[in-house]
Design a protein around this motif. Structure first.
Motif, mmCIF file in Angstrom:
data_model
loop_
_atom_site.group_PDB
_atom_site.id
_atom_site.type_symbol
_atom_site.label_atom_id
_atom_site.label_comp_id
_atom_site.label_asym_id
_atom_site.label_seq_id
_atom_site.Cartn_x
_atom_site.Cartn_y
_atom_site.Cartn_z
ATOM 1 N N GLN A 87 -2.434 -0.021 -2.804
ATOM 2 C CA GLN A 87 -0.976 0.020 -2.891
ATOM 3 C C GLN A 87 -0.563 1.325 -3.573
ATOM 4 O OE1 GLN A 87 1.545 -2.519 -5.633
ATOM 5 N NE2 GLN A 87 2.079 -3.483 -3.671
ATOM 6 N N ASN A 88 0.239 2.118 -2.872
ATOM 7 C CA ASN A 88 0.722 3.391 -3.408
ATOM 8 C C ASN A 88 2.177 3.225 -3.849
ATOM 9 O OD1 ASN A 88 1.209 6.017 -4.086
ATOM 10 N ND2 ASN A 88 1.265 6.791 -1.986
ATOM 11 N N GLN A 89 2.388 3.150 -5.154
ATOM 12 C CA GLN A 89 3.733 2.986 -5.703
ATOM 13 C C GLN A 89 4.399 4.331 -6.002
ATOM 14 O OE1 GLN A 89 3.335 0.401 -9.118
ATOM 15 N NE2 GLN A 89 2.817 -1.391 -7.868
ATOM 16 N N ASP A 90 3.707 5.416 -5.684
ATOM 17 C CA ASP A 90 4.233 6.756 -5.931
ATOM 18 C C ASP A 90 5.326 7.091 -4.912
ATOM 19 O OD1 ASP A 90 4.517 9.359 -6.849
ATOM 20 O OD2 ASP A 90 2.877 10.109 -5.590
ATOM 21 N N THR A 91 6.449 7.579 -5.402
ATOM 22 C CA THR A 91 7.569 7.937 -4.514
ATOM 23 C C THR A 91 7.627 9.432 -4.220
ATOM 24 O OG1 THR A 91 9.030 8.072 -6.440
ATOM 25 C CG2 THR A 91 8.976 5.977 -5.239
ATOM 26 N N THR A 148 4.624 -2.042 -0.898
ATOM 27 C CA THR A 148 4.966 -1.974 -2.319
ATOM 28 C C THR A 148 5.796 -3.162 -2.796
ATOM 29 O OG1 THR A 148 6.874 -0.579 -1.743
ATOM 30 C CG2 THR A 148 4.844 0.544 -2.414
ATOM 31 N N SER A 149 6.311 -3.947 -1.869
ATOM 32 C CA SER A 149 7.075 -5.139 -2.261
ATOM 33 C C SER A 149 6.164 -6.258 -2.756
ATOM 34 C CB SER A 149 7.926 -5.632 -1.085
ATOM 35 O OG SER A 149 7.102 -6.035 0.003
ATOM 36 N N ASN A 158 3.295 -8.120 -5.039
ATOM 37 C CA ASN A 158 2.609 -8.075 -6.326
ATOM 38 C C ASN A 158 1.131 -7.856 -6.015
ATOM 39 O OD1 ASN A 158 0.967 -9.139 -8.589
ATOM 40 N ND2 ASN A 158 2.949 -9.596 -9.498
ATOM 41 N N LEU A 184 -4.741 0.824 -7.079
ATOM 42 C CA LEU A 184 -3.296 0.872 -7.314
ATOM 43 C C LEU A 184 -2.910 2.263 -7.805
ATOM 44 C CD1 LEU A 184 -0.547 -0.585 -7.551
ATOM 45 C CD2 LEU A 184 -1.180 -1.192 -9.899
ATOM 46 N N PRO A 230 3.570 4.315 -10.139
ATOM 47 C CA PRO A 230 4.817 5.085 -9.913
ATOM 48 C C PRO A 230 4.749 6.427 -10.651
ATOM 49 C CG PRO A 230 5.277 2.816 -10.591
ATOM 50 C CD PRO A 230 3.817 3.022 -10.804
#
Length: 368
Positions: free
Chosen positions: A56-60, A88-89, A91, A106, A109
Motif C-alpha cells: 500500500q502506497n500512501q505517498d501522495t 489506500t482506502s 486498513n 507500507l 504518507p
C-alpha cells in the motif's frame, strides 16, 4: 577365528531378507530420494520465483514526483518480489489479516516530501516470524532502501525499514508452528494406524471372523473414526497447552476449529482404511501409505509456508487434502479469517465424504 564364509553367508541372508521387505526398502532407499526431491524443489526451485507481496502506497507525491511509486517500481523489477497494490482506502493491517497474508509493505504518507527534504522516513514491512518469505521481503526492501539512500544521500540513512506483524496475537515462531503440527498429528495417527490395521486384519482373516459377530462394517469403521476424533482433540489440547505454558504462545481459540478436528480424522482414517483394504498385503499397504502420506507432510504447509514454494508446488499443494486442514487451522488460529476457513471446511467436507463413501463401498468382511 573370523570366517569370511560365515560373514558372506550372513550378509547374503540379510540382504535377501531386506530386499524382500518393501517397507524397509522404501525407507532405506526410496524415502531419502523423495526427501531430496522435495527439499530440493522447495529450496532450490524456489530461488527463481518472485514472492507475491501486498503493498500500500500512501505517498501522495511532491514537486511532481512520487518517490513511493519509484520505490515500488524498483522492487517490482527485482527477481524476488512481485508487488500487488492495495487501495489506500483499506486498513492495510486488517486487509492482510482478512486475506491470510503475513507479508506486506507500507509506504507512509509524505514519503516523497521527506525524502526530498532529507528527513528520516520509515517503510513498514509486515512479516511472519515462521515464514522464510518474510526474510526475503525484508532483505529486498532493505537492499533497495540502501540503494535509494546511496543514490541521493551518499549512504546516509534517510529511508529506514521498520518491522511489524499482521493484526493477530501471534508474534513468535511457535505461534505459527502449532497449527501445522496439529495438522500433522491429524494426518499421521489415523492414517498410519488404519493402513496397518486394515491390511493386517485382511491378511489374518480377522475381518472374516468379525463377520460372524453382530458387529456391522459401518459400526466397525465408525468406532475407529470416533476414537481418532477423540485422539485428535486430545492431541490438540496437549499441543496448545504445551505451546501456552512452555513457550508462552498466543493461541486464538474458536469453535470454528471443531470442524477441522472432526473432518480431519474422519478423512485420514477413511483414507488409511481404503489404502489398507485395496492392497494385497501389509508390506505393500505400508509402502503405498507412505507414498500417499509423506508428500502431504512436506507440501501441505505443515513444516514450510506454501508461499515459500515454487508456483508449481503451490499448485500441487492445493490438490492435497491436508492442505485444507493446515490452511483452515491457520485461518482460524492465526488470522481469524473465518470466511476463508469456511471455504476450507467446505472443500474438506466434500473430500471427506467422497473418501468415506469409497472406503465403505470397498470394505468387505469376506474376500471374494
Amino acid at each position: 577365528m573370523v570366517s569370511a564364509k560365515r560373514i558372506y553367508a550372513d550378509f547374503k541372508v540379510f540382504s535377501v531378507g531386506y530386499l524382500r521387505n518393501k517397507f524397509g526398502l522404501f525407507f532405506g532407499l526410496i524415502f531419502p530420494v523423495v526427501l531430496i526431491l522435495i527439499f530440493g524443489a522447495i529450496f532450490a526451485g524456489g530461488g527463481g520465483e518472485a514472492v507475491n507481496v501486498y503493498v500500500q502506497n500512501q505517498d501522495t507525491g511532491a514537486f511532481g514526483q512520487n518517490i513511493g511509486d519509484n520505490f515500488l517500481t524498483a522492487l517490482n523489477q527485482s527477481t524476488t518480489i512481485n508487488v500487488i497494490t492495495v487501495n489506500t482506502s483499506e486498513n492495510f493491517a486488517e486487509f492482510l489479516a482478512s486475506n491470510s497474508a503475513s507479508d506486506g509493505i507500507l509506504i507512509p504518507p509524505n514519503f516523497s516530501t521527506d525524502y526530498i527534504a532529507g528527513n528520516q522516513i520509515n517503510i513498514t514491512v509486515y512479516g511472519n516470524p515462521a515464514s522464510s518469505t518474510s526474510g526475503i521481503v525484508s532483505g529486498t526492501v532493505n537492499g533497495y532502501a540502501n540503494y535509494f539512500n546511496l543514490q541521493r544521500f551518499n549512504g546516509t540513512t534517510v529511508i529506514g525499514v521498520t518491522s511489524a506483524t499482521v493484526n493477530t496475537q501471534q508474534t513468535n515462531y511457535v505461534d505459527f508452528l502449532i497449527p501445522g503440527l496439529i495438522g500433522f498429528s491429524i494426518l499421521t495417527s489415523p492414517m498410519f494406524s488404519l493402513v496397518n490395521i486394515s491390511s493386517e486384519y485382511k491378511k489374518n482373516k480377522l475381518f472374516k471372523q468379525l463377520s460372524l459377530t453382530p458387529l456391522t462394517k459401518m459400526e466397525w469403521l465408525i468406532s475407529k473414526v470416533i476414537f481418532y476424533i477423540l485422539l485428535s482433540i486430545a492431541g490438540f489440547l496437549l499441543m496448545v497447552g504445551v505451546g501456552i505454558f512452555v513457550f508462552d504462545a498466543h493461541i486464538t481459540l474458536s469453535l470454528w476449529l471443531i470442524p477441522f478436528l472432526v473432518l480431519g480424522p474422519v478423512l485420514f482414517a477413511s483414507l488409511g482404511m481404503l489404502v489398507g483394504i485395496v492392497t494385497k498385503n501389509p508390506e505393500t499397504a505400508g509402502v503405498i501409505g507412505n507414498i500417499v502420506t509423506f508428500p502431504m507432510m512436506f507440501l501441505a504447509g505443515t513444516f514450510f509456508p506454501i508461499s515459500s514454494m515454487p508456483t508449481y508446488l503451490q499448485t500441487v499443494a492445493h490438490v492435497l487434502p491436508l492442505f485444507y486442514v493446515t490452511e483452515g487451522l491457520n485461518n482460524v488460529m492465526v488470522y481469524n479469517n473465518i470466511s476463508a476457513a469456511m471455504f476450507d471446511i467446505a472443500v474438506l467436507g466434500i473430500i471427506t465424504l467422497v473418501i468415506f463413501v469409497f472406503a465403505v463401498k470397498l470394505f468387505k468382511w469376506r474376500e471374494d
